[in-house]
Design an enzyme around this catalytic site. Sequence first.
Site, PDB file in Angstrom:
ATOM      1  N   ASN A   1      50.702  17.493   0.571  1.00 47.73           N
ATOM      2  CA  ASN A   1      49.549  16.714   1.468  1.00 47.73           C
ATOM      3  C   ASN A   1      50.118  15.529   2.091  1.00 47.73           C
ATOM      4  O   ASN A   1      51.207  15.352   2.139  1.00 47.73           O
ATOM      5  CB  ASN A   1      48.368  16.476   0.448  1.00 47.73           C
ATOM      6  CG  ASN A   1      48.856  15.452  -0.616  1.00 47.73           C
ATOM      7  OD1 ASN A   1      49.164  14.410  -0.138  1.00 47.73           O
ATOM      8  ND2 ASN A   1      48.895  15.780  -1.799  1.00 47.73           N
TER       9      ASN A   1
ATOM     10  N   LYS B   1      65.779  31.347  -0.791  1.00 49.55           N
ATOM     11  CA  LYS B   1      64.810  31.224   0.409  1.00 49.55           C
ATOM     12  C   LYS B   1      64.153  32.548   0.507  1.00 49.55           C
ATOM     13  O   LYS B   1      64.786  33.699   0.748  1.00 49.55           O
ATOM     14  CB  LYS B   1      65.434  30.856   1.582  1.00 49.55           C
ATOM     15  CG  LYS B   1      64.789  30.670   2.680  1.00 49.55           C
ATOM     16  CD  LYS B   1      65.594  30.019   3.710  1.00 49.55           C
ATOM     17  CE  LYS B   1      64.666  30.106   5.226  1.00 49.55           C
ATOM     18  NZ  LYS B   1      65.337  30.081   6.377  1.00 49.55           N
TER      19      LYS B   1
ATOM     20  N   ASP C   1      46.013  17.916 -14.722  1.00 49.59           N
ATOM     21  CA  ASP C   1      45.083  16.723 -14.029  1.00 49.59           C
ATOM     22  C   ASP C   1      45.615  15.431 -14.615  1.00 49.59           C
ATOM     23  O   ASP C   1      45.563  15.075 -15.893  1.00 49.59           O
ATOM     24  CB  ASP C   1      43.689  16.899 -14.370  1.00 49.59           C
ATOM     25  CG  ASP C   1      42.818  15.726 -13.592  1.00 49.59           C
ATOM     26  OD1 ASP C   1      43.254  14.800 -13.335  1.00 49.59           O
ATOM     27  OD2 ASP C   1      41.555  16.108 -13.382  1.00 49.59           O
TER      28      ASP C   1
ATOM     29  N   LYS D   1      32.735  11.501 -10.360  1.00 49.09           N
ATOM     30  CA  LYS D   1      34.314  11.676 -10.845  1.00 49.09           C
ATOM     31  C   LYS D   1      34.563  10.567 -11.777  1.00 49.09           C
ATOM     32  O   LYS D   1      35.311  10.675 -12.771  1.00 49.09           O
ATOM     33  CB  LYS D   1      35.071  11.624  -9.721  1.00 49.09           C
ATOM     34  CG  LYS D   1      36.544  11.612  -9.817  1.00 49.09           C
ATOM     35  CD  LYS D   1      37.503  11.984  -8.621  1.00 49.09           C
ATOM     36  CE  LYS D   1      39.010  11.716  -8.729  1.00 49.09           C
ATOM     37  NZ  LYS D   1      39.940  11.689  -7.844  1.00 49.09           N
TER      38      LYS D   1
END
Length: 423
Positions: free
Chosen positions: A205, A291, A311, A347
């Site tokens: 990300n 690969k 988590d 959360k």
Amino acid sequence: MLKNKKILLGITGGIAAYKSAELCRLLVKAGAHVQVVMTHSAQAFITPLTFQALTHKPVYTQVLDGELESGMGHIDLARWADFILIAPASAHCVAQLAHGLVPDLLTTLCLVTTAPIYLAPAMNQQMWQHEATQENIAKLVTRGVKILGPGVGEQACGEFGPGRMLEPAEIIQGLMPPEIHHDMHFVITAGPTQEPIDPVRYISNRSSGKMGFALAEVLAEQGYPVSLIHGPVSLSVPKNLTRAIQITTAQEMYESVHTVLASLENQHKKIIFISVAAVSDFKVKSPSLEKRKKSVELPSLLTLECEPNPDVLASVSSKLRGRPDYCIGFALETAEMSSALAYAEKKLAQKNLDMIILNQLQADIAFEQDNNAVTVLFKHTGKQKPIYLSKAPKTQIAKQLIKLIFNDINVTKTENDYAKSET
Ligand SMILES: Cc1cc2nc3c(=O)[nH]c(=O)nc-3n(C[C@H](O)[C@H](O)[C@H](O)COP(=O)(O)O)c2cc1C
């Protein structure tokens, strides 16, 4: 801490001016010498007589005040103050200060003084979020003006958002220099994780690690022991950390965090865990060891079979034994404020956190950027309302967050102190 401090308390024309009487009372109770200065508009909301009664001193309202000039004078008054606190600080006042305008006594004093200036802004949420106000605030921050709040929530005008003046006790907490807590150890995660698809490709990300590194850097500068566990980033590791561990995958971050926490268990320190890392929720189930070749293996439509990663934050904050003393999570949201807040609240509860820091993704803040703007929610929401920290460099946001963490850890003690001093 405030005993014998000389405080110039400025009041401007906002609905929150009614809270300033309580603020004034608490400052006087804490042993400070308080001199109140009010703008013309402020007097439409609350009378000078109220503050005169609370401080036992005349309230000043004008530059061209014969009584003031025959005594201390406006220059002397500015020199007298150990600091100036303006609460509420209206949008109008913020704009005048940002532009160096001096139409009245309060703004004149702010230009004359060399003492620190604190502002507790209070205004309608649209006014607060307006680019003009945000630019004015950013300008004042770069000049060293300290901004306390504002809070986020229901407003007198019936709207919802950032702009409420902080409660008087929160403002007083914001005036205190940070206490050094030698018995603490901070464990911080930062940056992204990378989940391999094959030896050369990965899922990741846009997290740069800048916010987590800024927190680690500021804490280490303040003398705190810090363990930083971070993903692949292109940043220099801050100086004077207890340890910095680089990992690649979420699984490695999970193992590294638990190893560090276990090693701290017998050190009798308060452990503060700050999870800033953007940990990949999923990983590729069977990454290829070689690969993958486009011509042979990759069909026109590629499906990757993924499975959940552990988590990391929940595994720490939900521990029954050995849970850190204070757990903080970050939440990045793309929704508008009230939905984002609702998600962050959920959360906070689900992951058993003490504090959650909400980032709303915008072009020039959060991921990859040097600036951030965040909303801070506390487990003890009954004690502390959400606080909005407006756009500022990430090191500046880190300093404000650290203050809020210490304030929240001390909040029960502080409330008891004030309860004892009630008349
Ligand atoms: C009922 C009412 C409430 C107001 N509340 C606020 C407020 O909370 N914040 C703000 O910035 N301006 C508020 N205003 C507008 C200010 O009073 C106005 O901009 C004024 O010029 C501020 O002057 P000052 O900064 O010199 O005190 C309010 C006005 C009215 C009539």
